[in-house]
Design an enzyme around this catalytic site. Sequence first.
Site, PDB file in Angstrom:
ATOM      1  N   ASN A  99      42.312  38.096  67.866  1.00  0.00           N
ATOM      2  CA  ASN A  99      43.125  37.096  68.557  1.00  0.00           C
ATOM      3  C   ASN A  99      43.409  35.966  67.578  1.00  0.00           C
ATOM      4  OD1 ASN A  99      42.080  36.946  72.069  1.00  0.00           O
ATOM      5  ND2 ASN A  99      43.474  38.302  71.017  1.00  0.00           N
ATOM      6  N   TYR A 132      85.208  20.452  53.408  1.00  0.00           N
ATOM      7  CA  TYR A 132      83.955  20.156  54.108  1.00  0.00           C
ATOM      8  C   TYR A 132      82.715  20.669  53.364  1.00  0.00           C
ATOM      9  CZ  TYR A 132      86.417  18.825  58.436  1.00  0.00           C
ATOM     10  OH  TYR A 132      87.194  18.217  59.380  1.00  0.00           O
ATOM     11  N   GLU A 180      49.788  41.838  79.886  1.00  0.00           N
ATOM     12  CA  GLU A 180      50.427  40.932  78.920  1.00  0.00           C
ATOM     13  C   GLU A 180      51.938  41.071  79.106  1.00  0.00           C
ATOM     14  OE1 GLU A 180      48.539  42.200  75.295  1.00  0.00           O
ATOM     15  OE2 GLU A 180      46.559  41.749  76.119  1.00  0.00           O
ATOM     16  N   ARG A 191      82.334  17.750  51.085  1.00  0.00           N
ATOM     17  CA  ARG A 191      82.309  16.434  51.716  1.00  0.00           C
ATOM     18  C   ARG A 191      81.164  16.285  52.716  1.00  0.00           C
ATOM     19  NH1 ARG A 191      86.961  14.802  55.681  1.00  0.00           N
ATOM     20  NH2 ARG A 191      87.987  16.478  54.520  1.00  0.00           N
ATOM     21  N   PHE A 221      46.493  31.953  72.117  1.00  0.00           N
ATOM     22  CA  PHE A 221      46.975  32.929  71.142  1.00  0.00           C
ATOM     23  C   PHE A 221      48.468  33.179  71.249  1.00  0.00           C
ATOM     24  CE2 PHE A 221      44.936  35.250  74.757  1.00  0.00           C
ATOM     25  CZ  PHE A 221      46.102  35.554  75.438  1.00  0.00           C
ATOM     26  N   TYR A 252      34.962  37.585  79.833  1.00  0.00           N
ATOM     27  CA  TYR A 252      36.077  38.382  79.313  1.00  0.00           C
ATOM     28  C   TYR A 252      35.953  38.605  77.808  1.00  0.00           C
ATOM     29  CZ  TYR A 252      40.516  39.786  77.440  1.00  0.00           C
ATOM     30  OH  TYR A 252      41.480  40.457  76.743  1.00  0.00           O
ATOM     31  N   HIS A 256      42.798  48.736  67.119  1.00  0.00           N
ATOM     32  CA  HIS A 256      43.933  47.819  67.070  1.00  0.00           C
ATOM     33  C   HIS A 256      44.621  47.777  65.698  1.00  0.00           C
ATOM     34  CE1 HIS A 256      42.512  46.683  70.940  1.00  0.00           C
ATOM     35  NE2 HIS A 256      43.195  45.556  71.028  1.00  0.00           N
TER      36      HIS A 256
END
Length: 500
Positions: free
Chosen positions: A200, A282, A415, A285, A331, A58, A88
Amino acid sequence: MTQQNIYHIGRGPLTLEDIDRIINQNLKLALAPQARERVERCREYLDRKIQQSAEPLYGITTGFGSLCNKSISPDDLSTLQENLVKSHACSVGDELPPAIIRLMLLLKIHALSLGHSGVQLSTVLRLIDFFNNDILPIVYNRGSLGASGDLAPLANLFLPLIGVGEVNYKGRRRDISAILTEFGWHPVKLKSKEGLALLNGTQFMSANGVYALLQAKRLCREADLIAAVSLEAFDGILAPFHPSLQLIRPHQGQIDTAEAFRRLLDGSQIINRPKNHVQDPYSFRCIPQVHGATKDAVAHAEKVLMTEINSVTDNPTIFPDQDLILSGGNFHGQPLALVYDYLAIALAELGNISERRVAQLILGLRGLPEFLVAEPGLNSGFMIPQYAAASMVSQNKMYCFAASADSIVSSNGQEDHVSMGANAATKLRMIIDNLEYIFAIELMNAAQGLQFRRPLKSSPYIERFISAYRSEVPFVAEDIVMHTQIRHTRDFLLRWQYNY
């Protein structure tokens, strides 16, 4: 270049302290001998495996994502990797600052040095050249799903490696081809698997997270110091910071916060004088509990992030000693996405409680004038800075939306669950930017209120701090342009060394 100015990347795990030193002391990188050997051994193994294997591998001899069933001929393996980087490179939006780009390069170099990615040694060395010479690729802040790693921004980061795209160099945006010519370099010819190894990975998410974490640690100390000044201005009570209270609810952040306040207020005339009131609101405190919980969240985020940056997060992963090439999901950014959402909430709470202290200081309570000016009515004083703080606190609540709760299917269904960790990472920087202004507004109010407690003095440390502050930002006797005061206060806080 002396050995003191060099960090040998790949000699061992990166720590947050290492990263801080590398980035802020401008150290140069050199590849450690053991890392060089790991990288070369992994690449040699992969080359042999491609020649000997009849099975598709792959991303090495196949296409990517939903195209994983498409086989690629041996003659096209290099073209496949270059096409991957080009296609990409889809990050968009605002250009990332140099600090984030340097962190991305550093973290990717370290990940590749672990010797499970199959890259050429020359590829790693060229990335080190980029880092050492401040050749910083142009990358934008949007476009990653945080699942197949940070594909889009990492592709933009590594375009210049193959001779494409633009970089920032010596303060100018330039085409990489001119830079390569200037240095006498040729573009890297990617071999099988290399484009995938570069794209990746979680280095965009991680770099933004490291930057946020370093800022968060500073902001926690800043919040304590400014809140201590506010406590003095409000004529507050020290009892909530007593060690006995913390030991019966021993969260470490709570313990550390109370201890810090006892140090900060040691020797103060104001905190030790008799009080006419028995309790504080608060926002005063409960400072140990609120600030402390944020510190515990920061510590948890640091643990997760340090594991991440010392991991191999590309795919497939190569194990030369075991004769294995495994396709998995390292990844996927889920560990980071979840912890960044948690960190966002924790940091936003520092701003939330800070704004409430600001509001208490301008109410005209405990002998302080309304809006902290001598003639309220004629002067609006510190009325509107509280508005500005409230606006940013509200905006930070928007940024606390859990990015990790979302997922959108990508790559034609291959994906089908993504982390959105990149979105979780980038909104941290927005929260931090708001916090710097919120804390500046609290300090303006606290320092103004402290003046009305004179001639009593605070602790020696706080007096030094306020004296340094007043040398840059004066007391407000009558209305002035508050924007200028806020900006100068923020700049002062960014320079102060929190060494209490």
